[in-house]
Design a protein around this motif. Structure first.
Motif, PDB file in Angstrom:
ATOM      1  N   SER A  96       0.834  -1.208   0.000  1.00  0.00           N
ATOM      2  CA  SER A  96       0.000   0.000   0.000  1.00  0.00           C
ATOM      3  C   SER A  96       0.867   1.257   0.000  1.00  0.00           C
ATOM      4  O   SER A  96       0.541   2.240  -0.680  1.00  0.00           O
ATOM      5  N   THR A 131       2.294   2.020  -3.527  1.00  0.00           N
ATOM      6  CA  THR A 131       1.298   2.659  -4.394  1.00  0.00           C
ATOM      7  C   THR A 131       1.069   4.105  -3.988  1.00  0.00           C
ATOM      8  O   THR A 131       1.017   5.007  -4.840  1.00  0.00           O
ATOM      9  N   THR A 132       0.934   4.338  -2.663  1.00  0.00           N
ATOM     10  CA  THR A 132       0.707   5.696  -2.164  1.00  0.00           C
ATOM     11  C   THR A 132       1.866   6.612  -2.507  1.00  0.00           C
ATOM     12  O   THR A 132       1.662   7.753  -2.952  1.00  0.00           O
ATOM     13  N   TRP A 183       1.692   9.899  -4.791  1.00  0.00           N
ATOM     14  CA  TRP A 183       2.085  11.161  -4.144  1.00  0.00           C
ATOM     15  C   TRP A 183       3.178  11.860  -4.949  1.00  0.00           C
ATOM     16  O   TRP A 183       3.126  13.071  -5.181  1.00  0.00           O
ATOM     17  N   SER A 207      -9.472   4.237  -0.657  1.00  0.00           N
ATOM     18  CA  SER A 207      -8.360   5.134  -0.303  1.00  0.00           C
ATOM     19  C   SER A 207      -7.530   5.498  -1.527  1.00  0.00           C
ATOM     20  O   SER A 207      -7.138   6.655  -1.702  1.00  0.00           O
ATOM     21  N   ILE A 208      -7.264   4.516  -2.387  1.00  0.00           N
ATOM     22  CA  ILE A 208      -6.471   4.778  -3.596  1.00  0.00           C
ATOM     23  C   ILE A 208      -7.183   5.749  -4.519  1.00  0.00           C
ATOM     24  O   ILE A 208      -6.556   6.665  -5.081  1.00  0.00           O
ATOM     25  N   ILE A 248      -6.856   9.157  -2.981  1.00  0.00           N
ATOM     26  CA  ILE A 248      -5.474   9.629  -3.131  1.00  0.00           C
ATOM     27  C   ILE A 248      -5.229  10.088  -4.567  1.00  0.00           C
ATOM     28  O   ILE A 248      -4.611  11.129  -4.807  1.00  0.00           O
ATOM     29  N   CYS A 253      -4.111  13.778  -5.716  1.00  0.00           N
ATOM     30  CA  CYS A 253      -2.861  13.972  -6.459  1.00  0.00           C
ATOM     31  C   CYS A 253      -3.096  14.739  -7.755  1.00  0.00           C
ATOM     32  O   CYS A 253      -2.320  15.643  -8.105  1.00  0.00           O
ATOM     33  N   ILE A 294      -2.713  13.010   1.859  1.00  0.00           N
ATOM     34  CA  ILE A 294      -2.359  11.743   1.217  1.00  0.00           C
ATOM     35  C   ILE A 294      -2.077  10.667   2.249  1.00  0.00           C
ATOM     36  O   ILE A 294      -2.598   9.540   2.179  1.00  0.00           O
ATOM     37  N   TYR A 295      -1.264  11.005   3.249  1.00  0.00           N
ATOM     38  CA  TYR A 295      -0.859   9.964   4.194  1.00  0.00           C
ATOM     39  C   TYR A 295      -1.888   9.736   5.294  1.00  0.00           C
ATOM     40  O   TYR A 295      -1.813   8.738   6.019  1.00  0.00           O
ATOM     41  N   PHE A 343      -3.623   7.091   3.536  1.00  0.00           N
ATOM     42  CA  PHE A 343      -2.801   5.886   3.643  1.00  0.00           C
ATOM     43  C   PHE A 343      -3.083   5.156   4.958  1.00  0.00           C
ATOM     44  O   PHE A 343      -3.051   3.920   5.009  1.00  0.00           O
ATOM     45  N   MET A 386      -5.731   2.810   4.480  1.00  0.00           N
ATOM     46  CA  MET A 386      -5.246   1.618   3.786  1.00  0.00           C
ATOM     47  C   MET A 386      -4.617   0.632   4.764  1.00  0.00           C
ATOM     48  O   MET A 386      -4.685  -0.586   4.570  1.00  0.00           O
TER      49      MET A 386
END
Length: 208
Positions: free
Chosen positions: A77, A80-81, A85, A141-142, A145, A149, A178-179, A182, A185
């Motif tokens: 995860s 990918t994050t 980012w 979540s993805i 994100i 982004c 973003i985090y 995460f 996730m």
């Protein structure tokens, strides 16, 4: 709770077009992954089935280490994050964000498609029990994100004359958002490492 719900609703409304495009990219990836199964030969299918059967044997006779599963899930995860980012922090990263989402869909589509194609009903049960639970949180979540982004990348593109202090402030906010996503996730990793194995153990006589 109501304030949070209103903010989420507003966010989705304001970015509805982006979400539609991202979900379409993901669905194209899933379809491509599912159709790819038809292109692999019998030897490749046989090798993949051996891998699945080995997993059943190991699962049936060995206690899986949830900590190791959790670490691997979080690492996947995070990768990918981090990629999303990083792409969002560049002006040219937007097409690659859609590509990453598509690849994620391809891998999921291939996995689910192969299981259902080769195992039929057992594959459906395995998908529902072992793949979908954690992926629901992770995918939500993805998608969030990815939208964040893209918005940040567009912000950079539209405001190329901003001051360094403004850019730094926006970048810090962008990174925190973003985090924070995460962290959600990571909850998916908890499900995958601690809850999914219990479900599989309960269903092992059905899916074996």
């Amino acid at each position: 709770m109501k304030i949070l719900k209103d903010k989420i609703s507003k966010h989705i409304r304001d970015n509805s077009i982006l979400y539609i495009i991202i979900i379409m990219s993901f669905m194209i990836g899933i379809a491509s992954g599912a159709f790819t199964i038809n292109t692999i030969n019998d030897i490749q299918k046989e090798n993949m089935m051996k891998y699945i059967n080995n997993f059943y044997d190991i699962f049936g006779h060995t206690n899986l280490n949830p900590i190791q599963v959790f670490k691997q899930s979080v690492l996947n995860s995070f990768e990918t994050t981090f990629i999303l980012w990083l792409l969002g922090a560049t002006i040219i990263g937007i097409p690659f964000i859609f590509f990453v989402i598509g690849v994620r869909g391809f891998l999921l589509g291939f996995s689910i498609g192969f299981l259902i194609s080769e195992l039929r009903f057992k594959g459906i049960i395995f998908t529902i029990a072992a793949i979908l639970p954690q992926n629901m949180l992770i995918l939500i979540s993805i998608f969030f994100i990815a939208v964040t982004c893209i918005n940040f990348s567009l912000y950079i593109l539209k405001n190329r004359r901003f001051s360094v202090s403004d850019l730094f402030s926006q970048f810090i906010t962008y990174t925190l958002i973003i985090y924070t996503a995460f962290a959600v996730m990571i909850l998916g990793g908890v499900i995958e490492s601690y809850i999914t194995p219990s479900i599989l153990y309960f269903l092992k006589d059905i899916i074996k």
